[in-house]
Design a protein around this motif. Structure first.
Motif, PDB file in Angstrom:
ATOM      1  N   PRO A 112       0.946  -1.295  -0.011  1.00  0.00           N
ATOM      2  CA  PRO A 112      -0.054   0.104   0.049  1.00  0.00           C
ATOM      3  C   PRO A 112       0.888   1.347   0.143  1.00  0.00           C
ATOM      4  O   PRO A 112       1.906   1.304   0.436  1.00  0.00           O
ATOM      5  N   GLU A 113       0.131   2.237  -0.570  1.00  0.00           N
ATOM      6  CA  GLU A 113       1.188   3.505  -0.366  1.00  0.00           C
ATOM      7  C   GLU A 113       0.041   4.763  -0.048  1.00  0.00           C
ATOM      8  O   GLU A 113      -1.203   4.700  -0.064  1.00  0.00           O
ATOM      9  N   LYS A 114       0.825   5.741   0.523  1.00  0.00           N
ATOM     10  CA  LYS A 114       0.098   7.089   0.812  1.00  0.00           C
ATOM     11  C   LYS A 114       0.067   8.273  -0.496  1.00  0.00           C
ATOM     12  O   LYS A 114       1.046   8.375  -0.931  1.00  0.00           O
ATOM     13  N   ARG A 115      -0.855   8.791  -0.570  1.00  0.00           N
ATOM     14  CA  ARG A 115      -1.084   9.584  -1.416  1.00  0.00           C
ATOM     15  C   ARG A 115      -1.604  11.034  -0.799  1.00  0.00           C
ATOM     16  O   ARG A 115      -2.584  11.007  -0.066  1.00  0.00           O
ATOM     17  N   VAL A 116      -0.957  12.037  -1.101  1.00  0.00           N
ATOM     18  CA  VAL A 116      -1.456  13.445  -0.435  1.00  0.00           C
ATOM     19  C   VAL A 116      -1.912  14.427  -1.668  1.00  0.00           C
ATOM     20  O   VAL A 116      -1.417  14.516  -2.490  1.00  0.00           O
ATOM     21  N   GLU A 117      -3.422  14.691  -1.604  1.00  0.00           N
ATOM     22  CA  GLU A 117      -3.658  15.700  -2.643  1.00  0.00           C
ATOM     23  C   GLU A 117      -4.206  16.925  -1.713  1.00  0.00           C
ATOM     24  O   GLU A 117      -4.443  17.042  -0.573  1.00  0.00           O
ATOM     25  N   GLY A 118      -4.131  18.153  -2.514  1.00  0.00           N
ATOM     26  CA  GLY A 118      -4.684  19.421  -2.246  1.00  0.00           C
ATOM     27  C   GLY A 118      -3.229  19.983  -1.212  1.00  0.00           C
ATOM     28  O   GLY A 118      -2.162  19.813  -1.386  1.00  0.00           O
ATOM     29  N   GLY A 119      -3.699  20.913  -0.552  1.00  0.00           N
ATOM     30  CA  GLY A 119      -2.751  21.523   0.610  1.00  0.00           C
ATOM     31  C   GLY A 119      -2.520  23.017   0.473  1.00  0.00           C
ATOM     32  O   GLY A 119      -1.932  23.760   1.339  1.00  0.00           O
ATOM     33  N   ILE A 120      -2.761  23.380  -1.014  1.00  0.00           N
ATOM     34  CA  ILE A 120      -2.635  24.875  -1.283  1.00  0.00           C
ATOM     35  C   ILE A 120      -3.786  25.677  -1.477  1.00  0.00           C
ATOM     36  O   ILE A 120      -4.434  26.288  -0.578  1.00  0.00           O
ATOM     37  N   ILE A 121      -4.451  25.242  -2.627  1.00  0.00           N
ATOM     38  CA  ILE A 121      -5.868  26.095  -2.812  1.00  0.00           C
ATOM     39  C   ILE A 121      -7.002  24.982  -2.225  1.00  0.00           C
ATOM     40  O   ILE A 121      -7.793  25.470  -1.434  1.00  0.00           O
ATOM     41  N   ARG A 122      -6.904  23.722  -2.610  1.00  0.00           N
ATOM     42  CA  ARG A 122      -7.806  22.720  -1.876  1.00  0.00           C
ATOM     43  C   ARG A 122      -7.321  22.261  -0.520  1.00  0.00           C
ATOM     44  O   ARG A 122      -6.092  22.257   0.047  1.00  0.00           O
ATOM     45  N   PRO A 123      -8.308  21.737   0.341  1.00  0.00           N
ATOM     46  CA  PRO A 123      -7.745  21.137   1.682  1.00  0.00           C
ATOM     47  C   PRO A 123      -6.973  20.065   1.455  1.00  0.00           C
ATOM     48  O   PRO A 123      -7.020  19.309   0.395  1.00  0.00           O
ATOM     49  N   ARG A 124      -5.957  20.075   2.309  1.00  0.00           N
ATOM     50  CA  ARG A 124      -5.062  18.578   2.425  1.00  0.00           C
ATOM     51  C   ARG A 124      -5.740  17.528   2.731  1.00  0.00           C
ATOM     52  O   ARG A 124      -6.356  17.309   3.763  1.00  0.00           O
ATOM     53  N   VAL A 125      -5.586  16.299   1.847  1.00  0.00           N
ATOM     54  CA  VAL A 125      -6.351  15.191   2.066  1.00  0.00           C
ATOM     55  C   VAL A 125      -5.278  14.034   1.894  1.00  0.00           C
ATOM     56  O   VAL A 125      -4.499  13.868   0.710  1.00  0.00           O
ATOM     57  N   GLU A 126      -5.365  13.069   2.809  1.00  0.00           N
ATOM     58  CA  GLU A 126      -4.540  12.040   2.901  1.00  0.00           C
ATOM     59  C   GLU A 126      -5.501  10.673   2.368  1.00  0.00           C
ATOM     60  O   GLU A 126      -6.251  10.401   2.935  1.00  0.00           O
TER      61      GLU A 126
END
Length: 217
Positions: A112-126
């Motif tokens: 399995p892997e971790k992916r992080v999306e957002g964080g600047i304009i959109r909320p950070r999501v793990e």
């Protein structure tokens, strides 16, 4: 491999597998009549049924690792039923440093892997990615289990873990966390739990609280 309060890992998963297998065979026999026995012998198991057997084997593998570090100061419980629910918790471990709530998953192939999306304009999501698919719902399931245990033990530290069995973690595996839930493999999990920590709880008292709230499945 029975835990310190009397349960075997994978008990309920194996029981569900046997129930589903018996039902599948009964339906096949009813459909084919006199040829039912032959039809059963030639039929492949349904994937949804086989998954329960695979899950039981995974829980047994993780249970063996946990039982290997059990002691008077590390109490291990397997397959505990959540009250007023059909769900169960695969493993609960009480250590001087807190309680570990562990959900076992058996996936063959890439780790399995971790992916992080957002964080600047959109909320950070793990996100938790398994074989390229978003399986963050597995993390959400552990967090629900953690909440049930916290309700039972009060201010005691409670840690959530997803332990993946049979995944290919490569030569230099690295554990990670998604939304506060640790994602590891069996050997790493056992090492984390066995690590010496500053005692902050009474292991015997907390074990009794948990065993009373979460009966054997």
């Amino acid at each position: 491999m029975v835990d310190s309060v009397g349960n075997t890992p994978g008990t309920s998963a194996q029981r569900e597998y046997e129930r589903r297998k018996a039902n599948d065979e009964a339906r096949t026999r009813a459909k084919w009549g006199k040829l039912g026995g032959l039809a059963v012998a030639l039929s492949d198991e349904k994937q949804s049924t086989k998954a329960w057997s695979s899950g039981a084997a995974g829980e047994a593998a993780v249970g063996a690792r946990l039982d290997g570090v059990a002691s008077e100061s590390i109490r291990v419980m397997h397959d505990r039923r959540i009250p007023r629910s059909k769900a169960n918790i695969d493993h609960i471990v009480v250590t001087p440093g807190g309680v570990w709530v562990i959900d076992t998953k058996r996936y063959v192939g890439r780790a399995p892997e971790k992916r992080v999306e957002g964080g600047i304009i959109r909320p950070r999501v793990e996100l938790l990615m398994v074989r390229g698919r978003d399986k963050t719902v597995l993390v959400d399931g552990v967090l629900k289990q953690v909440a049930h245990v916290r309700e039972a033990v009060g201010e005691v530290p409670v840690f959530g873990v997803l332990c993946f069995v049979d995944a290919d973690w490569g030569f230099f595996p690295v554990e990670f966390a998604v939304n506060g839930v640790q994602v590891v493999w069996p050997k790493k999990l056992a090492g984390m739990i066995a690590k010496s920590v500053e005692p902050v709880i009474d292991v015997a008292v907390v074990t009794e609280q948990i065993a009373r709230r979460f009966p054997r499945a």
